[in-house]
Design a protein around this motif. Sequence first.
Motif, short mmCIF file in Angstrom:
data_model
loop_
_atom_site.label_atom_id
_atom_site.label_comp_id
_atom_site.label_asym_id
_atom_site.label_seq_id
_atom_site.Cartn_x
_atom_site.Cartn_y
_atom_site.Cartn_z
N VAL A 1 3.70 9.02 6.00
CA VAL A 1 2.93 8.30 4.98
C VAL A 1 2.04 9.27 4.22
O VAL A 1 1.91 9.19 2.98
N PHE A 2 1.42 10.20 4.92
CA PHE A 2 0.60 11.22 4.27
C PHE A 2 1.44 12.03 3.27
O PHE A 2 1.02 12.29 2.15
N ARG A 3 2.64 12.43 3.70
CA ARG A 3 3.51 13.22 2.81
C ARG A 3 3.90 12.43 1.57
O ARG A 3 3.91 12.97 0.46
N GLU A 4 4.22 11.16 1.75
CA GLU A 4 4.61 10.32 0.61
C GLU A 4 3.48 10.21 -0.41
O GLU A 4 3.73 10.10 -1.61
N MET A 5 2.24 10.23 0.07
CA MET A 5 1.08 10.11 -0.82
C MET A 5 0.65 11.47 -1.38
O MET A 5 -0.31 11.55 -2.14
N GLY A 6 1.33 12.53 -0.95
CA GLY A 6 1.02 13.86 -1.47
C GLY A 6 -0.07 14.59 -0.72
O GLY A 6 -0.60 15.60 -1.22
N TYR A 7 -0.39 14.13 0.49
CA TYR A 7 -1.43 14.79 1.29
C TYR A 7 -0.78 15.75 2.30
O TYR A 7 0.28 15.47 2.85
N VAL A 8 -1.45 16.86 2.51
CA VAL A 8 -0.99 17.83 3.50
C VAL A 8 -1.94 17.80 4.68
O VAL A 8 -3.15 17.99 4.53
N ALA B 1 0.84 -1.21 0.00
CA ALA B 1 0.00 0.00 0.00
C ALA B 1 0.87 1.25 0.00
O ALA B 1 0.57 2.23 -0.69
N ARG B 2 1.94 1.21 0.76
CA ARG B 2 2.84 2.37 0.80
C ARG B 2 3.54 2.56 -0.53
O ARG B 2 3.71 3.69 -1.01
N PHE B 3 3.93 1.46 -1.15
CA PHE B 3 4.62 1.53 -2.45
C PHE B 3 3.71 2.11 -3.52
O PHE B 3 4.15 2.91 -4.36
N TYR B 4 2.43 1.72 -3.50
CA TYR B 4 1.48 2.19 -4.51
C TYR B 4 0.67 3.40 -4.05
O TYR B 4 -0.30 3.78 -4.70
N HIS B 5 1.07 3.99 -2.94
CA HIS B 5 0.46 5.21 -2.41
C HIS B 5 -1.05 5.07 -2.18
O HIS B 5 -1.86 5.85 -2.67
N ILE B 6 -1.38 4.04 -1.41
CA ILE B 6 -2.78 3.78 -1.07
C ILE B 6 -2.95 3.90 0.44
O ILE B 6 -2.28 3.21 1.20
#
Length: 320
Positions: free
Chosen positions: A299-306, A233-238
Amino acid sequence: MRPVLAILLSLMLVSCWFGERKIVIGVLISGEGRLTKLDGFRDGLKNLGLKNVEFVIYNGENNLKSLEEKAIEIVKREKEFRLVAVGGSLEAHYIKKIKNDFEPPIVIMGGTAIKAWGFVDDENKPIKGVTGVDNLNMELMEKRIEIFKRLFPHVEKAIVFCTPNFEASKLATKLTIKAGEKHGLKIYPLEVRDVQDLEYVISHMKEDGFEAIVMTPCFYTDNFLTSYILHYARFYHIPVVCLSPEHATKGCAVAYGSSGYDQGYQASYIAYQIIKGARVADIPFEKVTKIRLSINESVFREMGYVLDNSKTLLADQVFK
């Protein structure tokens, strides 16, 4: 006087001998995902002053057949145990399935769906010689969905991994789907039992419009699949919503519930009462006392969330 002194001395020796007797506790866990419960359980008994304790540990190694075999071994040695501590409701179920009149008290170090498994009567009193800690993982599913939607309002579809061969898992999945309907999140149950299938599902789920994963209490996701789910999930940004604060430290975006360690620690107090002579029937299941909301900000930052302050302030723990 000499006969009296001799008698007193004998009584003192007998008392000391009984005071130093080893307490043997059998332990049955389904897999490594529940080992932290045993850590908390051990520490709790130690802090309560019980030092001469031997733990005989049986680990099902994430395999139901192996778990049943380990339960059979425990049943064969039941006369040796003062009590048996188990990692969850499933382990207690297997022992009682093999021998319904199993003699040693069973203490669940954090179990789910206590009533669905048949461990309490209609008045929620313990039956079958089983008591322990109710981790409320099933009952907390709606709150988890509510929190998740506050943090990820744009997500409309999510997958929940479940184990349909157990009634408690089915019930938890139904409650999760119902909670999703209430909070605007369409949830689809999916059974995955091996890593290959898991990677394929996670790597392709966005193609079908699924944007999140919801963890529910069940055998497979509670053990070895959790680490793989979080990895892929972390790799695929889920984003993933999990059950325990421990999962947030391992890559889960948001987790709401009690830690395995805290559940085990709380269960040690129940075990202590039994060791001191209390009857299981007189010790009701306790609900977990420590429930925390944990967020993994990285994890939020890696997925592009602020994450703004209004969201981080919701959390009891924020992992950077």
